[in-house]
Design a protein around this motif. Structure first.
Motif, PDB file in Angstrom:
ATOM      1  N   LYS A  79      40.836  44.188  37.987  1.00 17.50           N
ATOM      2  CA  LYS A  79      40.453  45.505  38.038  1.00 17.50           C
ATOM      3  C   LYS A  79      40.821  46.346  39.209  1.00 17.50           C
ATOM      4  N   ILE A  80      40.483  45.834  40.340  1.00 17.98           N
ATOM      5  CA  ILE A  80      40.740  46.314  41.578  1.00 17.98           C
ATOM      6  C   ILE A  80      42.264  46.584  41.858  1.00 17.98           C
ATOM      7  N   LEU A  81      42.997  45.414  41.715  1.00 18.77           N
ATOM      8  CA  LEU A  81      44.345  45.331  42.140  1.00 18.77           C
ATOM      9  C   LEU A  81      45.108  46.210  41.050  1.00 18.77           C
ATOM     10  N   ALA A 152      41.737  32.303  42.465  1.00 25.66           N
ATOM     11  CA  ALA A 152      41.930  31.815  43.387  1.00 25.66           C
ATOM     12  C   ALA A 152      43.503  32.200  43.808  1.00 25.66           C
ATOM     13  N   GLY A 153      44.306  31.709  42.726  1.00 26.69           N
ATOM     14  CA  GLY A 153      45.750  31.654  42.923  1.00 26.69           C
ATOM     15  C   GLY A 153      46.200  32.927  43.037  1.00 26.69           C
ATOM     16  N   LEU A 154      45.804  34.078  42.437  1.00 26.21           N
ATOM     17  CA  LEU A 154      46.047  35.273  42.557  1.00 26.21           C
ATOM     18  C   LEU A 154      45.429  35.764  44.224  1.00 26.21           C
ATOM     19  N   ASP A 171      55.556  47.149  42.421  1.00 22.14           N
ATOM     20  CA  ASP A 171      55.973  45.859  41.785  1.00 22.14           C
ATOM     21  C   ASP A 171      55.554  44.759  42.023  1.00 22.14           C
ATOM     22  N   LEU A 172      54.953  44.465  43.213  1.00 24.67           N
ATOM     23  CA  LEU A 172      54.322  42.973  44.006  1.00 24.67           C
ATOM     24  C   LEU A 172      53.042  43.066  42.982  1.00 24.67           C
ATOM     25  N   LEU A 177      49.907  40.346  38.730  1.00 16.16           N
ATOM     26  CA  LEU A 177      48.859  40.607  37.795  1.00 16.16           C
ATOM     27  C   LEU A 177      49.427  39.979  36.491  1.00 16.16           C
ATOM     28  N   ILE A 178      50.676  39.971  36.225  1.00 14.14           N
ATOM     29  CA  ILE A 178      51.197  39.250  34.979  1.00 14.14           C
ATOM     30  C   ILE A 178      50.980  37.765  35.102  1.00 14.14           C
TER      31      ILE A 178
END
Length: 256
Positions: A79-81, A152-154, A171-172, A177-178
């Motif tokens: 949600k934040i990102l 954690a991976g994100l 873009d990053l 997120l995908i």
């Protein structure tokens, strides 16, 4: 950047200090005149002959406070990102730049009820402050729920990516997120997508701090506060210990 919270009778304001403002400038006028989606309402006030920019944070809670002792879940992190990405994407259409979003965890707020994420916009911030997405990525790295592999991976992948010299922020974030979205297939650690454990190994090898406090499955508490912008620039924490960011780190935070 030094910041102050000022509480009045019926409002609370975030006041960034030492900000030079030009009240005739287009970007500032855009921020002052209308309620921009995802941006904290701005106003100008005066005291002792000086003019100050202030953001209205009434009934809001900074993510630094919200997640000080609570782990960031995968849904909270996304949600934040997502909000940072969406706001950054809209700014070029307003002739504003994402470089001027203050992405310090102390300046990212959850609106009343906690549903909306609100960012602080300061014209020409990029000329005086380091790349604040790195300060945010470190905060996320330390406060994420390490038992959640996708979260954690994100967090680890975000930290790795923003250590690059240049990148397109929307873009990053869209790519990450995908890759780590709720519908993404769990990683086995053998493909191109890093698992939380794989990213943890990369972090462990590069960090001069005590790596055991960031182990997967734990919720780090020791030395887990976000550093100030001054500390981030120097690559240190309070007390002089080195931080994980290289001192000569530089990044371009911009949108296409």
């Amino acid at each position: 950047m030094q910041k102050e919270i000022i509480r009045e009778l019926d409002h609370t304001y975030l006041v960034p200090e030492d900000i030079q403002i030009d009240e005739t400038e287009y970007m500032l006028q855009m921020a002052l005149r209308g309620r921009l989606p995802g941006i904290l309402p701005l106003s100008i006030t005066g005291k002792d002959g000086k003019r100050f920019l202030r953001a209205d944070v009434t009934a809001c809670t900074s993510i630094a406070s919200r997640y000080k002792n609570v782990a960031l879940t995968g849904s909270d992190l996304r949600k934040i990102l997502s909000s940072v990405r969406d706001t950054a994407q809209k700014m070029p259409g307003l002739l504003m730049t994402a470089q001027d979003l203050l992405l310090d965890p102390e300046c990212i707020f959850l609106g009343p009820g906690g549903d909306e994420v609100l960012l602080c916009y300061i014209p020409h911030l990029s000329g005086s402050e380091p790349c604040t997405i790195r300060i945010l990525s470190e905060f996320i790295l330390k406060h994420v729920d390490h038992s959640d592999q996708a979260a954690a991976g994100l967090a680890y992948d975000l930290y790795e990516q923003v250590s690059a010299e240049s990148f397109l922020l929307p873009d990053l974030l869209s790519e990450l997120l995908i890759r780590y979205g709720p519908d993404a297939e769990p990683s086995t650690g053998t493909g191109t997508q890093n698992s939380g454990e794989t990213c943890w190994q990369s972090w462990q090898n590069r960090s001069p701090d005590n790596p055991s406090s960031y182990a997967p499955g734990s919720n780090p508490t020791a030395d887990s506060r976000p550093r100030s912008a001054k500390e981030a620039r120097a690559g240190t924490r309070a007390g002089g210990s080195p931080g994980p960011f290289p001192q000569d780190a530089f990044c371009l935070l911009y949108t296409s």
